[in-house]
Scaffold this motif. Sequence first.
Motif, PDB file in Angstrom:
ATOM      1  N   GLU A 277      -7.409  -1.064   9.528  1.00 23.46           N
ATOM      2  CA  GLU A 277      -5.959  -0.890   9.707  1.00 23.46           C
ATOM      3  C   GLU A 277      -5.235  -2.232   9.599  1.00 23.46           C
ATOM      4  N   LYS A 278      -5.751  -3.213  10.310  1.00 27.91           N
ATOM      5  CA  LYS A 278      -5.100  -4.534  10.343  1.00 27.91           C
ATOM      6  C   LYS A 278      -5.109  -5.173   8.947  1.00 27.91           C
TER       7      LYS A 278
ATOM      8  N   VAL B 203      -2.280  -3.757   7.015  1.00 24.84           N
ATOM      9  CA  VAL B 203      -1.018  -4.344   7.479  1.00 24.84           C
ATOM     10  C   VAL B 203      -0.862  -5.764   6.905  1.00 24.84           C
TER      11      VAL B 203
ATOM     12  N   VAL C 204       6.000 -14.892   8.498  1.00 22.05           N
ATOM     13  CA  VAL C 204       4.991 -13.828   8.624  1.00 22.05           C
ATOM     14  C   VAL C 204       3.651 -14.422   9.066  1.00 22.05           C
TER      15      VAL C 204
ATOM     16  N   SER D 218       3.224 -16.701  11.195  1.00 26.93           N
ATOM     17  CA  SER D 218       3.242 -16.888  12.649  1.00 26.93           C
ATOM     18  C   SER D 218       3.009 -15.573  13.399  1.00 26.93           C
ATOM     19  N   TYR D 219       3.111 -14.441  12.715  1.00 22.51           N
ATOM     20  CA  TYR D 219       2.864 -13.131  13.346  1.00 22.51           C
ATOM     21  C   TYR D 219       1.426 -12.630  13.151  1.00 22.51           C
TER      22      TYR D 219
ATOM     23  N   CYS E  38      -0.581 -12.071  16.414  1.00 18.29           N
ATOM     24  CA  CYS E  38      -0.089 -10.867  17.089  1.00 18.29           C
ATOM     25  C   CYS E  38      -0.701  -9.609  16.459  1.00 18.29           C
ATOM     26  N   ILE E  39      -0.737  -9.568  15.121  1.00 25.81           N
ATOM     27  CA  ILE E  39      -1.289  -8.390  14.428  1.00 25.81           C
ATOM     28  C   ILE E  39      -2.810  -8.310  14.633  1.00 25.81           C
TER      29      ILE E  39
ATOM     30  N   ASN F 248      -3.658  -7.573  18.714  1.00 23.75           N
ATOM     31  CA  ASN F 248      -3.098  -6.460  19.501  1.00 23.75           C
ATOM     32  C   ASN F 248      -3.541  -5.101  18.950  1.00 23.75           C
TER      33      ASN F 248
END
Lengths: 215, 215
Positions: A177-178, A181, A205, A207-208, A211-212, A215
Amino acid sequence: MLFDKNIFSMIILYRPITIIKEENEISVKPNSREAILKTAAQLFFTQGYHATGLNQIIQDSKCPKGSLYYYFPSGKEELALECINSIKKIVLDKWKEHFGYKQNAADAIQSFIEALADDAVRSDFEGFMPFNFWMAAETSPISDKLRKTCQTVFAEWQSIIADHLVLGGIPADKAKEKAVVIVSLLEGALILTLTNKDKETLLTVSSYIPCIVNN
Amino acid sequence: MLFDKNIFSMIILYRPITIIKEENEISVKPNSREAILKTAAQLFFTQGYHATGLNQIIQDSKCPKGSLYYYFPSGKEELALECINSIKKIVLDKWKEHFGYKQNAADAIQSFIEALADDAVRSDFEGFMPFNFWMAAETSPISDKLRKTCQTVFAEWQSIIADHLVLGGIPADKAKEKAVVIVSLLEGALILTLTNKDKETLLTVSSYIPCIVNN
């Protein structure tokens, strides 16, 4: 430079051939195949499939017309298929490189994106960037063969990311899944980066990514 | 249906005109402007700017050649600029609609994405989807006017998302960042969705919206 143009010529197999001179003046130069593929890939991946005509490829590659029809008798679609497969490999090798020198998968993905951003700046936001793969959306409605080949490209890019996320302890289904994304995020960010002529979107993006991933 | 084709005709201002018949047989039909814009937008946003010729627009819109040159004397670029601005508004209205009926910004964004996914299925992954904006990357290198207009489109889409994140209590600078990430994610996810002919990518990225909004 992340995607040095010379890398491209390295991965295309050199097929030595004899010079052919026929009645109708078709001539084929050695190294033509490599030059045609290199030129075609750069054109397809910067201006798009539709915008790229065989005449421009012949002209820019400085190869005789006969070479193009000798190596790619089925024409533009066959040439595009070969370019897409070459690009897939170039980008996979780049992913391997970044995953190779960073322990942590999120760090490796961020380093890949930062290199992409530097590349975009270096190319003045117009040059050849293999990961910039909007050609998939352009060609999907017109050729199922091109669409399926592009589908494999995305699947293999996702697969290498997912494998490294699994190595980092993320369950396989979540890792898959990740990876979807992350590839989506990068493809979209590249469109915005080229439109804005500014690497900021890619850096944002990037920097995110933790988080992806976490989490 | 999220992006009903009829919506497009509603937002283009109808400019009543008189029928002109000149020596050189240029004829202009009332409603032609609307029909030309609707056809052009559908072609530009499905097959791309390069692939779309003025002749195809004339043929598909069933309008006389004279109408196209009457309303868009500067030709294809002028027509594309108008289409891009119309698309910007259609999509902004859709964002407003989703933010209007969901209290929570993350819920609204997810509902927007789910509607996009349904739209993709309904169009058999080939139809007219205004949010599918890879044309920005295609046209950026060839026209600075088109590039700047596309830049404004992305900026306005980001702006409406950021404003609603701020309303939900997210600081303005963070909201701006998150909006960049969300628009990038959706643009990329649409490329993968059309390539895979499967709405799974859009649904997967939708499930990551709360993570992006709340972290």
